[in-house]
Every structure is written in C-alpha cells, then in structure tokens.
Write a protein that holds these residues in place. Structure first.
Motif, PDB file in Angstrom:
ATOM      1  N   THR A 121      -4.402 -10.613   2.617  1.00 17.07           N
ATOM      2  CA  THR A 121      -4.098 -11.680   3.763  1.00 17.07           C
ATOM      3  C   THR A 121      -4.408 -12.984   3.212  1.00 17.07           C
TER       4      THR A 121
ATOM      5  N   LEU B  77      -2.034 -14.446   0.675  1.00 18.05           N
ATOM      6  CA  LEU B  77      -0.964 -14.853   1.290  1.00 18.05           C
ATOM      7  C   LEU B  77      -0.802 -16.135   1.837  1.00 18.05           C
TER       8      LEU B  77
ATOM      9  N   THR C 205       6.644  -4.290   7.511  1.00 16.74           N
ATOM     10  CA  THR C 205       5.537  -4.871   6.817  1.00 16.74           C
ATOM     11  C   THR C 205       4.326  -4.829   7.711  1.00 16.74           C
ATOM     12  N   PHE C 206       3.281  -5.463   7.096  1.00 14.68           N
ATOM     13  CA  PHE C 206       2.011  -5.463   7.716  1.00 14.68           C
ATOM     14  C   PHE C 206       2.015  -6.962   8.243  1.00 14.68           C
TER      15      PHE C 206
ATOM     16  N   SER D  20       0.072  -9.533   8.186  1.00 13.21           N
ATOM     17  CA  SER D  20      -0.096 -10.714   7.336  1.00 13.21           C
ATOM     18  C   SER D  20       0.694 -11.157   6.662  1.00 13.21           C
TER      19      SER D  20
ATOM     20  N   ASP E 102       4.584 -10.176  -1.452  1.00 17.29           N
ATOM     21  CA  ASP E 102       3.473  -9.358  -0.748  1.00 17.29           C
ATOM     22  C   ASP E 102       3.423  -8.108  -1.653  1.00 17.29           C
TER      23      ASP E 102
ATOM     24  N   GLN F 258       0.407  -3.618  -2.161  1.00  5.95           N
ATOM     25  CA  GLN F 258       0.121  -2.093  -2.604  1.00  5.95           C
ATOM     26  C   GLN F 258       0.516  -1.855  -3.758  1.00  5.95           C
TER      27      GLN F 258
ATOM     28  N   HIS G 186      -8.173  -3.954  -0.592  1.00  3.70           N
ATOM     29  CA  HIS G 186      -8.882  -3.450   0.697  1.00  3.70           C
ATOM     30  C   HIS G 186      -9.288  -1.885   0.303  1.00  3.70           C
TER      31      HIS G 186
ATOM     32  N   GLU H 245     -13.237  -5.236   1.022  1.00  4.97           N
ATOM     33  CA  GLU H 245     -12.201  -6.502   1.304  1.00  4.97           C
ATOM     34  C   GLU H 245     -11.922  -7.324  -0.013  1.00  4.97           C
ATOM     35  N   GLY H 246     -10.897  -7.415  -0.397  1.00  2.00           N
ATOM     36  CA  GLY H 246     -10.530  -8.217  -1.640  1.00  2.00           C
ATOM     37  C   GLY H 246      -9.118  -8.230  -1.871  1.00  2.00           C
TER      38      GLY H 246
HETATM   39  C1  LIG Z   1      -2.744  -4.093   3.112  1.00  4.40           C
HETATM   40  C2  LIG Z   1      -1.699  -4.780   3.133  1.00  4.40           C
HETATM   41  C3  LIG Z   1      -1.959  -6.208   3.652  1.00  4.40           C
HETATM   42  C4  LIG Z   1      -3.317  -6.962   3.820  1.00  4.40           C
HETATM   43  O1  LIG Z   1      -4.029  -6.661   2.719  1.00  4.40           O
HETATM   44  P1  LIG Z   1      -5.631  -7.206   2.870  1.00  4.40           P
HETATM   45  O2  LIG Z   1      -6.305  -7.310   1.699  1.00  4.40           O
HETATM   46  O3  LIG Z   1      -6.378  -6.124   4.025  1.00  4.40           O
HETATM   47  O4  LIG Z   1      -5.640  -8.578   3.590  1.00  4.40           O
HETATM   48  C5  LIG Z   1      -0.764  -6.975   3.598  1.00  4.40           C
HETATM   49  N1  LIG Z   1       0.415  -6.657   3.268  1.00  4.40           N
HETATM   50  C6  LIG Z   1       0.595  -5.328   3.265  1.00  4.40           C
HETATM   51  C7  LIG Z   1       2.044  -4.846   2.874  1.00  4.40           C
HETATM   52  C8  LIG Z   1      -0.397  -4.383   3.116  1.00  4.40           C
HETATM   53  O5  LIG Z   1      -0.140  -3.083   2.679  1.00  4.40           O
END
Ligand SMILES: *Cc1c(COP(=O)(O)O)cnc(C)c1O
Length: 374
Positions: free
Chosen positions: A61, A64, A85-86, A88, A157, A160, A187, A196-197
């Motif tokens: 996060t 990004l 997506t997430f 973030s 992003d 993963q 994470h 967290e990282g």
């Molecule tokens: C896990 C994830 C995030 C967030 O990652 P953090 O390290 O927890 O901030 C953002 N985007 C995607 C697609 C994710 O899978």
C-alpha cells in the motif's frame, strides 16, 4: 485420519532464522531500517530484479502511494485501473486527487481486460495501473503498445507477484520490473512475508533521484550518507516508507527459504490443477509463469459458491471468495461512470480460493471438494 482444521493461509515457518536475525537486530540497537538485514534482503532480491532501484517499504500500500507521488499524480489527472483488485490500488491515486476509471476483468480471467483501456483514455490520462491477479501476468505487449501510443506512466500492482514472470522469447521478466514502477507485498498473507512489508521497484532511471529524496521524508539524506553533501535538508514533498530493520530481519529469514516455499506451493497448486481439470480454474497464458499464489475454482453461481464455502467450512477446510468490485462498492458507486463491468462482478460472485500452505492435506481438500460436487 486426522481431521484438523485447515485454515486458508499459514505463513511458512522461518522462526529458526527469523528469531536469530531479530535477536541480532535488537542486540545491535540498529532497528530503524536500511541496515544489515535490509541490505541482505535487497541482495537476495537482486537475483529476481536486476538493475532496478529497490526500496523496501512498510507495505505494498505504501509502495503504491509512493509510486503515485513519484508519478506526480495531481488533482484532475486521470488514472485507469482494474475494478477486480484490492482498495489500495485505487486509494494510492485517490489520495492524490485523481479521477479514476475502472476496467472490467476478462471473461476467462480476473485480470483486467487491456482491450477495454483505449476507449477510456483522454488527454488527462496520466497513469495506467495494472494488477497481475494470482501472480499471473497480463499481456505485456498490449501494455507496451498503450504506453507508447499514449505516453502513459505504467504502475504495476505486483503485490502477489514475488517469483512470478512475464515470458517473451524464452526470457523471464519478473513482474514488477516492467512498468515505470512496480509494487510488491510481503504482507502475512502473501507467499513471502514479514508481517507487514513491501517493495517499490523504480524501473525508470529518470525517477531514481526523486525516489531517493521522497523515500527519505523529502530530504537528501541518502546523498548525505554517501558523503556527497555536507548536510541534508528539505528538498521536496516526501514521506516515511522505510521498512523497519526488525521486519527486514523476518523478511531475510523468509527470503532464504524462497525456493522451498515456491516448491511447496507449486506442488499443491499442480495437484489442484490436475484434480480439477474439468472445472473452471485459473487460466495461465503462454506468456505467464506464475508463482502458485492462488488456486481458485469458479462455481456456477453466487449461491453455489456460498454453499461450497459453507460445506468446506463444516468439513474443517477454510476456502475464501475474493474481491468485491471497486467500481460498484458502497464507497465508489456514485462516482463510477455507470459502465457495467460484468466479468469483475462474475468473478466476485463465483470465485473461491483453496488453501495453499505447508500444513494443507491436499488429498483431503480435493476429496472434500469433489464430494460437494457429487
Ligand atoms: C495484498 C495486496 C495489496 C496490499 O498489500 P499490503 O502489503 O498489505 O499493503 C495491494 N494490492 C493487491 C493486489 C494485493 O493483493
């Protein structure tokens, strides 16, 4: 036969290394960041990511958000990104005042439909942010063409995507290393984790100096530490993104076990893939070399996926659906332009992830799932 509960995720145990390294950090008193273990992590990551500049961050996060700052995203700028997506992925740009256009998934993959991007581009479009779901690469040729035609900044992003690649002419390009910027996550829920990282890869040389300053809270402390200036001072807007050395020590332990972790995950992923060959499972294009981050089944309907998750839970196996589309979320719905993104909605309704970790009894998961369908 043991019927122990199988949670969806259990981080790979690297306590023996992690405890030793964390103890070392605490005894040294050098807990802030960018010390021995941070450097060791970056050195190991060198084998994945080559010349690019690497910044360990507190999360993907923050990586990004850092990339959005670097790309000078400002109020009025337009950013195109996937809906599946997430949050973030989107927050990074909303925090800078950008307007967002969300893109649908493909019919056969949760990954964004790159053919739907062009019609959304306007003179205000500054960034195309892409996300490789499950560590399965998007078609980089298409991204390159969009960048070349419309002069877009590309942000990946790649949360993963540790050890996942885009393949072209037999060359493996690590995901996160192809855009101007790539953000990865360490994470707890990811393949390699430190609580967290994250990591920001700055792949475009133009931004490296700017990145060094922003990473150091907007100062030229990095060049001061290299003895290139007599003092350091405020040079620009910036923030605190640095991963603490305590987390880096944990990450170092994990990275040393990277190949074991990969082997274990691929073995489970491949067993699922074989057992469920007649089901709708992750589609891996020829240009993608994935990292076994996620294995999913696509069920026939929302109700079937809810029933499946409940059935598996009753049998002591945790399975999970995944993202709710961002464009139709309660937060964004009234800001969305009204386009119907049916594939993203479909994956939201029907995708169910199976557990992948060292404690999974693969045959039990497979047999239980097949029992449900029979
Ligand atoms: C896990 C994830 C995030 C967030 O990652 P953090 O390290 O927890 O901030 C953002 N985007 C995607 C697609 C994710 O899978």
């Amino acid at each position: 036969m043991s019927k122990e509960y199988i949670p969806y995720h259990v981080p790979f145990p690297t306590h023996h290394l992690g405890l030793e390294f964390v103890k070392e950090v605490l005894l040294s008193g050098k807990t802030a960041g960018n010390q021995i273990h941070s450097l060791a992590c970056k050195k190991i990551l060198l084998s994945n990511f080559h010349g690019e500049q690497k910044f360990l961050t507190t999360s993907c996060t923050s990586a990004l958000e850092f990339s959005a700052l670097l790309a000078s995203v400002e109020p009025g700028d337009h950013v195109i990104l996937p809906s599946y997506t997430f949050p973030s992925t989107a927050n990074a740009f909303l925090l800078r005042g950008a307007t967002l256009s969300f893109v649908d998934s493909m019919p056969n993959s949760p990954n964004m439909d790159l053919d739907a991007v062009e019609e959304l581009i306007s003179s205000k479009t500054k960034v195309l942010c892409v996300m490789h779901y499950a560590g399965i690469s998007l078609d980089w040729e298409k991204i390159k063409a969009l960048k070349a035609t419309y002069n877009l900044t590309i942000i990946e992003d790649a949360a993963q995507c540790i050890d996942a690649y885009y393949v072209n002419n037999d060359i493996d390009y690590p995901l996160g290393s192809l855009g101007d910027f790539g953000a990865l996550s360490f994470h707890e829920t990811k393949n390699i984790s430190c609580g967290e990282g994250g990591l920001l890869l700055v792949n475009n040389q133009e931004y490296i100096e700017k990145a060094e300053v922003m990473y150091e809270k907007g100062t030229n402390r990095a060049s001061f530490l290299r003895q290139e200036s007599a003092f350091y001072e405020w040079k620009s807007i910036g923030s605190s993104y640095t991963l603490s050395e305590i987390n880096a020590a944990i990450l170092h332990g994990q990275l040393l076990q990277k190949s074991e972790i990969n082997k274990m995950r691929h073995a489970i992923w491949n067993s699922y893939n074989l057992a469920f060959e007649n089901f709708s499972v992750p589609y891996v294009p020829v240009y993608a070399k994935h990292n076994a981050h996620i294995f999913y089944l696509q069920l026939a309907s929302t109700s079937e996926s809810v029933e499946f998750i409940e059935y598996m839970q009753k049998k002591g196996i945790q399975t999970l659906s995944h993202y709710r589309p961002l464009h139709s979320s309660s937060f964004f719905n009234d800001k969305h332009d009204g386009r119907i993104l049916k594939n993203a909605q479909h994956f939201s309704d029907t995708l169910v992830r199976l557990p992948i970790h060292q404690e999974v009894n693969v045959n039990r998961v497979i047999e239980t799932a097949l029992d449900f369908f029979n």
